[in-house]
Design a protein around this motif. Structure first.
Motif, PDB file in Angstrom:
ATOM      1  N   SER A 128       2.650  -3.388  -6.929  1.00  0.00           N
ATOM      2  CA  SER A 128       2.312  -4.806  -6.976  1.00  0.00           C
ATOM      3  C   SER A 128       3.183  -5.593  -7.950  1.00  0.00           C
ATOM      4  O   SER A 128       3.851  -5.032  -8.818  1.00  0.00           O
ATOM      5  CB  SER A 128       0.833  -4.978  -7.373  1.00  0.00           C
ATOM      6  OG  SER A 128      -0.020  -4.342  -6.465  1.00  0.00           O
ATOM      7  N   PHE A 155       1.129  -1.430 -10.957  1.00  0.00           N
ATOM      8  CA  PHE A 155       0.357  -0.719  -9.954  1.00  0.00           C
ATOM      9  C   PHE A 155      -1.062  -1.263  -9.919  1.00  0.00           C
ATOM     10  O   PHE A 155      -1.650  -1.551 -10.966  1.00  0.00           O
ATOM     11  CB  PHE A 155       0.334   0.783 -10.255  1.00  0.00           C
ATOM     12  CG  PHE A 155       1.691   1.434 -10.192  1.00  0.00           C
ATOM     13  CD1 PHE A 155       2.195   1.895  -8.977  1.00  0.00           C
ATOM     14  CD2 PHE A 155       2.465   1.561 -11.333  1.00  0.00           C
ATOM     15  CE1 PHE A 155       3.448   2.487  -8.914  1.00  0.00           C
ATOM     16  CE2 PHE A 155       3.720   2.160 -11.275  1.00  0.00           C
ATOM     17  CZ  PHE A 155       4.217   2.616 -10.062  1.00  0.00           C
ATOM     18  N   ASP A 156      -1.591  -1.390  -8.712  1.00  0.00           N
ATOM     19  CA  ASP A 156      -2.930  -1.936  -8.513  1.00  0.00           C
ATOM     20  C   ASP A 156      -3.786  -0.884  -7.812  1.00  0.00           C
ATOM     21  O   ASP A 156      -3.438  -0.418  -6.718  1.00  0.00           O
ATOM     22  CB  ASP A 156      -2.842  -3.210  -7.675  1.00  0.00           C
ATOM     23  CG  ASP A 156      -4.120  -4.022  -7.747  1.00  0.00           C
ATOM     24  OD1 ASP A 156      -4.951  -3.755  -8.630  1.00  0.00           O
ATOM     25  OD2 ASP A 156      -4.279  -4.942  -6.924  1.00  0.00           O
ATOM     26  N   TYR A 157      -4.887  -0.515  -8.441  1.00  0.00           N
ATOM     27  CA  TYR A 157      -5.812   0.469  -7.858  1.00  0.00           C
ATOM     28  C   TYR A 157      -7.014  -0.275  -7.286  1.00  0.00           C
ATOM     29  O   TYR A 157      -7.750  -0.953  -8.020  1.00  0.00           O
ATOM     30  CB  TYR A 157      -6.259   1.466  -8.918  1.00  0.00           C
ATOM     31  CG  TYR A 157      -7.253   2.490  -8.410  1.00  0.00           C
ATOM     32  CD1 TYR A 157      -6.904   3.392  -7.410  1.00  0.00           C
ATOM     33  CD2 TYR A 157      -8.541   2.553  -8.938  1.00  0.00           C
ATOM     34  CE1 TYR A 157      -7.807   4.334  -6.942  1.00  0.00           C
ATOM     35  CE2 TYR A 157      -9.452   3.493  -8.486  1.00  0.00           C
ATOM     36  CZ  TYR A 157      -9.084   4.377  -7.479  1.00  0.00           C
ATOM     37  OH  TYR A 157      -9.987   5.305  -7.010  1.00  0.00           O
ATOM     38  N   LYS A 158      -7.215  -0.153  -5.965  1.00  0.00           N
ATOM     39  CA  LYS A 158      -8.310  -0.858  -5.293  1.00  0.00           C
ATOM     40  C   LYS A 158      -9.093   0.140  -4.429  1.00  0.00           C
ATOM     41  O   LYS A 158      -8.813   0.291  -3.244  1.00  0.00           O
ATOM     42  CB  LYS A 158      -7.768  -2.000  -4.443  1.00  0.00           C
ATOM     43  CG  LYS A 158      -7.087  -3.081  -5.260  1.00  0.00           C
ATOM     44  CD  LYS A 158      -6.847  -4.357  -4.475  1.00  0.00           C
ATOM     45  CE  LYS A 158      -5.754  -4.177  -3.457  1.00  0.00           C
ATOM     46  NZ  LYS A 158      -5.403  -5.473  -2.811  1.00  0.00           N
ATOM     47  N   ASP A 172       0.831  -1.202   0.000  1.00  0.00           N
ATOM     48  CA  ASP A 172       0.000   0.000   0.000  1.00  0.00           C
ATOM     49  C   ASP A 172       0.871   1.260   0.000  1.00  0.00           C
ATOM     50  O   ASP A 172       1.659   1.483   0.911  1.00  0.00           O
ATOM     51  CB  ASP A 172      -0.891  -0.025   1.237  1.00  0.00           C
ATOM     52  CG  ASP A 172      -1.931   1.095   1.222  1.00  0.00           C
ATOM     53  OD1 ASP A 172      -1.907   1.928   0.301  1.00  0.00           O
ATOM     54  OD2 ASP A 172      -2.761   1.126   2.145  1.00  0.00           O
ATOM     55  N   ASN A 211      -3.753   6.259  -0.926  1.00  0.00           N
ATOM     56  CA  ASN A 211      -4.826   6.676  -1.841  1.00  0.00           C
ATOM     57  C   ASN A 211      -5.339   5.517  -2.697  1.00  0.00           C
ATOM     58  O   ASN A 211      -5.595   5.676  -3.896  1.00  0.00           O
ATOM     59  CB  ASN A 211      -4.375   7.828  -2.733  1.00  0.00           C
ATOM     60  CG  ASN A 211      -4.089   9.092  -1.951  1.00  0.00           C
ATOM     61  OD1 ASN A 211      -4.784   9.396  -0.984  1.00  0.00           O
ATOM     62  ND2 ASN A 211      -3.048   9.812  -2.345  1.00  0.00           N
ATOM     63  N   HIS A 212      -5.443   4.324  -2.097  1.00  0.00           N
ATOM     64  CA  HIS A 212      -5.970   3.123  -2.740  1.00  0.00           C
ATOM     65  C   HIS A 212      -5.039   2.541  -3.813  1.00  0.00           C
ATOM     66  O   HIS A 212      -5.470   1.695  -4.593  1.00  0.00           O
ATOM     67  CB  HIS A 212      -7.354   3.387  -3.367  1.00  0.00           C
ATOM     68  CG  HIS A 212      -8.334   4.006  -2.428  1.00  0.00           C
ATOM     69  ND1 HIS A 212      -8.767   3.386  -1.271  1.00  0.00           N
ATOM     70  CD2 HIS A 212      -8.951   5.221  -2.464  1.00  0.00           C
ATOM     71  CE1 HIS A 212      -9.624   4.172  -0.646  1.00  0.00           C
ATOM     72  NE2 HIS A 212      -9.755   5.297  -1.335  1.00  0.00           N
ATOM     73  N   TRP A 213      -3.804   2.978  -3.859  1.00  0.00           N
ATOM     74  CA  TRP A 213      -2.848   2.470  -4.831  1.00  0.00           C
ATOM     75  C   TRP A 213      -1.862   1.517  -4.152  1.00  0.00           C
ATOM     76  O   TRP A 213      -1.416   1.766  -3.031  1.00  0.00           O
ATOM     77  CB  TRP A 213      -2.070   3.608  -5.495  1.00  0.00           C
ATOM     78  CG  TRP A 213      -2.869   4.376  -6.498  1.00  0.00           C
ATOM     79  CD1 TRP A 213      -3.598   5.497  -6.285  1.00  0.00           C
ATOM     80  CD2 TRP A 213      -3.031   4.055  -7.887  1.00  0.00           C
ATOM     81  NE1 TRP A 213      -4.206   5.911  -7.441  1.00  0.00           N
ATOM     82  CE2 TRP A 213      -3.875   5.049  -8.447  1.00  0.00           C
ATOM     83  CE3 TRP A 213      -2.549   3.037  -8.705  1.00  0.00           C
ATOM     84  CZ2 TRP A 213      -4.242   5.041  -9.788  1.00  0.00           C
ATOM     85  CZ3 TRP A 213      -2.915   3.034 -10.049  1.00  0.00           C
ATOM     86  CH2 TRP A 213      -3.742   4.019 -10.579  1.00  0.00           C
ATOM     87  N   TYR A 214      -1.534   0.450  -4.869  1.00  0.00           N
ATOM     88  CA  TYR A 214      -0.600  -0.550  -4.362  1.00  0.00           C
ATOM     89  C   TYR A 214       0.507  -0.775  -5.398  1.00  0.00           C
ATOM     90  O   TYR A 214       0.222  -0.895  -6.605  1.00  0.00           O
ATOM     91  CB  TYR A 214      -1.304  -1.884  -4.100  1.00  0.00           C
ATOM     92  CG  TYR A 214      -2.264  -1.853  -2.939  1.00  0.00           C
ATOM     93  CD1 TYR A 214      -1.926  -2.403  -1.716  1.00  0.00           C
ATOM     94  CD2 TYR A 214      -3.529  -1.265  -3.072  1.00  0.00           C
ATOM     95  CE1 TYR A 214      -2.813  -2.382  -0.640  1.00  0.00           C
ATOM     96  CE2 TYR A 214      -4.418  -1.236  -2.006  1.00  0.00           C
ATOM     97  CZ  TYR A 214      -4.044  -1.792  -0.803  1.00  0.00           C
ATOM     98  OH  TYR A 214      -4.918  -1.757   0.254  1.00  0.00           O
ATOM     99  N   SER A 263     -10.706  -4.089  -8.513  1.00  0.00           N
ATOM    100  CA  SER A 263      -9.246  -4.048  -8.587  1.00  0.00           C
ATOM    101  C   SER A 263      -8.849  -3.811 -10.038  1.00  0.00           C
ATOM    102  O   SER A 263      -9.320  -4.514 -10.943  1.00  0.00           O
ATOM    103  CB  SER A 263      -8.637  -5.360  -8.077  1.00  0.00           C
ATOM    104  OG  SER A 263      -7.257  -5.437  -8.392  1.00  0.00           O
ATOM    105  N   THR A 318       0.246  -2.162 -15.978  1.00  0.00           N
ATOM    106  CA  THR A 318       1.699  -2.064 -16.093  1.00  0.00           C
ATOM    107  C   THR A 318       2.073  -1.763 -17.536  1.00  0.00           C
ATOM    108  O   THR A 318       1.465  -2.296 -18.470  1.00  0.00           O
ATOM    109  CB  THR A 318       2.391  -3.368 -15.645  1.00  0.00           C
ATOM    110  OG1 THR A 318       3.803  -3.244 -15.834  1.00  0.00           O
ATOM    111  CG2 THR A 318       1.890  -4.559 -16.427  1.00  0.00           C
TER     112      THR A 318
END
Length: 313
Positions: free
Chosen positions: A136, A174-177, A128, A131-134, A183, A187
């Motif tokens: 990944s 990058f993963d936006y959740k 994490d 702002n909901h971004w991971y 999800s 990339t």
């Protein structure tokens, strides 16, 4: 004597108070240790989540002297399994999902054929960053269990089997959740290995591999959108859309893989399912255009409807 008695009384009183205080402290400490132990156990359980859903649908029919016509005997079975293991600790997440499906149909006129066949495993690790971004890393494997044929020729043409093809994808990104339902992994650079282990399929260059080769390396951009939501009571919708653009070969022709599932829970053991899968792969040129008679890539569509037994664990 009075002074000695008073001193002895005070000594006994203080000793008793100390003993009671020590007992209270030990009791409090034991309670705290119990609570702390339970907290550790609950935390450990909260870090790992796992579960699964198994469905099996069976249909059978027999006709005898039936004026309306039809096959004398039909039998079909369709089964699906979805299992997951998820880990959460602080900012770290690790999600693992396994989707399996297999369907079989037997009729008097057509013989035995499969109606569904899928092995799909995804593992995604995320950190994490706010702002909901991971930040990944994703691994995905897609293949099937048994041989597949096209039945528009005699004898039927072998088109696939276990690990022929198999798609292996490795992607940092990058993963936006924004919530638990959605999800979006993206990339600009990923590595995909297309594997064709069967010697015959390899020799004809199936799925884009060079003739006689078993592995095709691809590098490109990748997007995966996953959405799972209970849209109404006992009705769940699940969808996944994967897009891949190969920088090394026709990047404008984007490979599409989309799977959709609508699940209706009738009761604890009975469910109804509707599955629709869409695939477009520019390297799969096994389909004949009815207008031109030329082989080439086409949109692949699969639909499966079933009502049957389900088990959740």
């Amino acid at each position: 004597m009075k002074l000695k008695f008073t001193g002895l009384f005070l000594l006994c009183f203080l000793t008793g108070m100390y003993t009671l205080h020590a007992q209270d402290w030990r009791t409090e400490r034991e309670e705290m240790e119990k609570k702390f132990k339970l907290t550790q156990e609950d935390t450990a359980k909260a870090r790992w989540r796992k579960g699964g859903l198994f469905n099996v649908n069976i249909n059978q029919g027999t006709l005898s002297n039936w004026a309306a016509g039809g096959d004398k005997f039909t039998f079909s079975v369709a089964s699906t399994f979805t299992g997951y293991i998820a880990y959460r600790q602080g900012r770290k997440t690790w999600d693992n999902v396994l989707d399996l499906a297999y369907g079989y149909v037997r009729t008097t006129s057509l013989g035995s054929r499969k109606s569904d066949d899928r092995i799909d495993f995804t593992s995604k690790y995320g950190y994490d960053i706010g702002n909901h971004w991971y930040l990944s890393a994703l691994f995905n494997l897609r293949t099937q269990f048994t041989k597949g044929y096209l039945y528009d020729s005699v004898p039927p043409q072998l088109t696939s089997r276990f690990f022929s093809p198999a798609y292996v994808l490795l992607a940092p990104g990058f993963d936006y959740k924004p919530n638990e339902a959605l999800s979006v992994f993206m990339t600009p650079i990923s590595a995909r290995f297309l594997i064709v282990m069967d010697d015959y399929l390899s020799s004809i260059g199936a799925y884009g591999v060079d003739s006689g080769k078993h592995v095709l390396y691809q590098m490109g951009a990748y997007v995966s959108v996953n959405y799972v939501k209970e849209i109404m009571k006992n009705i769940t919708f699940k969808t996944r859309l994967d897009l891949f653009s190969d920088y090394r070969h026709n990047p404008q022709n984007i490979d599409v893989f989309m799977t959709n599932a609508l699940m209706l829970k009738v009761n604890k053991y009975i469910t109804a399912n509707l599955n629709v899968d869409l695939i477009y792969d520019d390297d799969v040129k096994e389909f004949i255009n009815e207008k031109t008679g030329v082989k080439g890539p086409r949109l692949q569509v699969k639909e499966v409807i079933g009502i049957g037994f389900s088990a959740r664990f």
